[in-house]
Write a protein that holds these residues in place. Structure first.
Motif, PDB file in Angstrom:
ATOM      1  N   ARG A 314       0.825  -1.211   0.000  1.00 51.80           N
ATOM      2  CA  ARG A 314       0.000   0.000   0.000  1.00 51.80           C
ATOM      3  C   ARG A 314       0.859   1.261   0.000  1.00 51.80           C
ATOM      4  O   ARG A 314       0.469   2.294  -0.560  1.00 51.80           O
ATOM      5  N   HIS A 341      -5.394   2.453  -8.421  1.00 53.58           N
ATOM      6  CA  HIS A 341      -5.845   1.414  -7.487  1.00 53.58           C
ATOM      7  C   HIS A 341      -7.181   1.789  -6.842  1.00 53.58           C
ATOM      8  O   HIS A 341      -7.908   0.900  -6.386  1.00 53.58           O
ATOM      9  N   TYR A 366      -6.461   0.083  -0.384  1.00 55.28           N
ATOM     10  CA  TYR A 366      -5.685   1.234  -0.867  1.00 55.28           C
ATOM     11  C   TYR A 366      -6.368   2.538  -0.435  1.00 55.28           C
ATOM     12  O   TYR A 366      -7.594   2.587  -0.283  1.00 55.28           O
ATOM     13  N   MET A 380      -6.692   2.030 -14.385  1.00 57.15           N
ATOM     14  CA  MET A 380      -7.046   1.019 -13.373  1.00 57.15           C
ATOM     15  C   MET A 380      -7.388  -0.308 -14.045  1.00 57.15           C
ATOM     16  O   MET A 380      -6.901  -1.374 -13.628  1.00 57.15           O
ATOM     17  N   SER A 384      -4.917  -3.913 -13.750  1.00 58.28           N
ATOM     18  CA  SER A 384      -5.352  -5.219 -13.256  1.00 58.28           C
ATOM     19  C   SER A 384      -5.386  -6.247 -14.376  1.00 58.28           C
ATOM     20  O   SER A 384      -5.022  -7.410 -14.179  1.00 58.28           O
TER      21      SER A 384
END
Length: 461
Positions: A314, A341, A366, A380, A384
């Motif tokens: 994080r 995130h 996050y 984002m 991923s």
């Protein structure tokens, strides 16, 4: 809010009145008081057209005090320069620096705003003493609109030459048109065209010189700045390539996908590309704790508690923001660092923690915020997706599509995209671009015979 903005308009109107005082003929027709008040009211009404445009159609610009000061200052500068040129070269409307203003506005904003600015300045100047009897409106619109349309996308220095040529050509055509209408001599038409070329050259040169100052004032990041930041020799990118090569490779791959998806839906592909380059710079603080930088068989998280691992992972968000601030990165680039995130959770470490205790899920989340623009939202999704597809053993087109659609649906269901302007149609287009590009990237390769010096899937075993 409104009083301050309209006070700027009044200030531009006062500058106009001081730059273009009433002539002797005007004073003979009436008192100086009524003439001053009437002229100020007229100028204010003309300027208010542009202010109302910003109020109704660009409220994000209207709300920003810095940007409104920029417009007021730019309009005032053009008015003062025009007054000086009128006194030095009477009867030469081609020399009015309206293209200078439209070039700056186009680079900082877009062609629509600059065309409206050109029209407002042309009408305003055409009504001033000493100018309302010559063809200011026609020349102002021709040169200003040509500058706006030719500077829509600035990605290379040669674009400036195109703008100079476009403004010169527009003024030359205007000179020919007016010459034929009013019976000008050929040398008069040529002189008018040459004057237009001088204006084009001067306007483009001064605009490019002043552009960094205007960017600093408005805090707008132009394509030219983005191109500079995309240079691999930038300090942070150099560090990322050498100290965290896996993260750098991931960022470049992600940038390609994001740019294509943004271009497909009309978002800013260049911004997305550059934002992806810097989105994970926080990993420079501890690159070995991120899987893409780890040597096979050496994962330091195996020796840590899940809570500790989650805290380390994080922390690459605040660490990245700190590095971005120290490097002076623009805010639009910094936004990619926390927003890629959003407020999603570190599910891998959360699942590990559940095997030991009843963990606090917020410790594995996050800090956010969620994506607030199309570009950061696509980043984002690409982040991923690009990472997840690396674990597919057989990345066929069908499996790639299934994986991309699943991950997009997952982000939608978790609410991570609710603050973005993306529509369902946009998400379909983004999915198609992701599948098209990632299918090409994660394709199978042939095994070349080892007898011929090739490498097979079992090489080294």
């Amino acid at each position: 809010l409104h009083a301050a903005r309209w006070g700027l308009l009044l200030g531009v109107g006062l500058v106009t009145r001081l730059a273009f005082p009433p002539t002797a003929a005007d004073l003979a027709a009436g008192g100086i008081g009524p003439i001053f008040v009437g002229s100020l009211l007229r100028d204010g009404m003309l300027l208010s057209i542009f202010w109302l445009l910003l109020l109704n159609y660009r409220r994000e610009t209207y709300r920003e005090w810095r940007e409104m000061v920029f417009f007021a200052g730019l309009f005032a500068l053009v008015i003062v320069l025009s007054a000086a040129l009128v006194r030095s070269f009477p009867g030469r409307p081609e020399l009015l620096p309206i293209p200078f203003a439209t070039i700056l506005i186009t680079v900082l904003y877009n062609g629509r705003v600059s065309v409206f600015a050109a029209a407002t300045l042309a009408i305003l100047l055409g009504e001033q003493p000493g100018l309302h009897e010559i063809h200011v409106l026609f020349y102002g619109l021709a040169g200003g609109i040509a500058a706006a349309l030719s500077m829509r996308v600035v990605r290379r220095r040669s674009q400036v030459y195109l703008t100079i040529g476009a403004v010169t050509g527009a003024d030359a055509l205007a000179a020919v048109a007016l010459g034929l209408m009013f019976g000008w001599r050929p040398e008069t038409i040529v002189q008018s065209a040459v004057a237009g070329g001088i204006t084009a050259l001067g306007s483009a040169s001064v605009a490019i010189i002043l552009l960094p100052v205007c960017e600093s004032l408005t805090r707008i990041t132009t394509d030219l700045t983005l191109l500079e930041l995309s240079d691999p020799s930038q300090k942070l990118l150099r560090r990322l390539a050498t100290e965290a090569p896996g993260t750098y490779a991931h960022s470049v791959s992600m940038a390609n996908v994001c740019e294509a998806a943004c271009n497909a839906i009309g978002a800013n592909g260049l911004l997305a590309r550059v934002g992806c380059y810097y989105h994970d710079i926080g990993k420079l603080k501890a690159p070995q704790y991120f899987v893409e930088n780890q040597i096979h068989g050496g994962n330091p998280h195996d020796k840590l508690k899940p809570e500790q691992s989650a805290q380390i992972v994080r922390s690459h968000v605040p660490d990245g923001l700190q590095l971005a601030a120290e490097a002076g990165l623009p805010q639009v680039i910094r936004n990619f660092i926390p927003e890629h995130h959003g407020t999603s959770r570190l599910e891998y470490f959360l699942d590990r923690a559940r095997g030991r205790v009843d963990p606090d899920a917020e410790e594995f989340r996050y800090p956010g915020p969620r994506p607030r623009s199309a570009e950061t939202a696509i980043a984002m999704l690409a982040d991923s997706t690009e990472a997840a597809l690396r674990v597919l053993e057989d990345p066929t087109p069908g499996r790639v599509r299934e994986a991309v659609e699943h991950l997009v649906e997952q982000k939608v269901a978790s609410g991570q995209l609710r603050d973005t302007p993306l529509t369902l149609h946009d998400l379909d287009r983004i999915t198609e671009e992701f599948v098209r590009i990632m299918t090409g990237v994660y394709h199978n390769r042939l095994d070349y015979p080892s007898e011929s010096g090739g490498i097979t899937a079992g090489f080294g075993k």
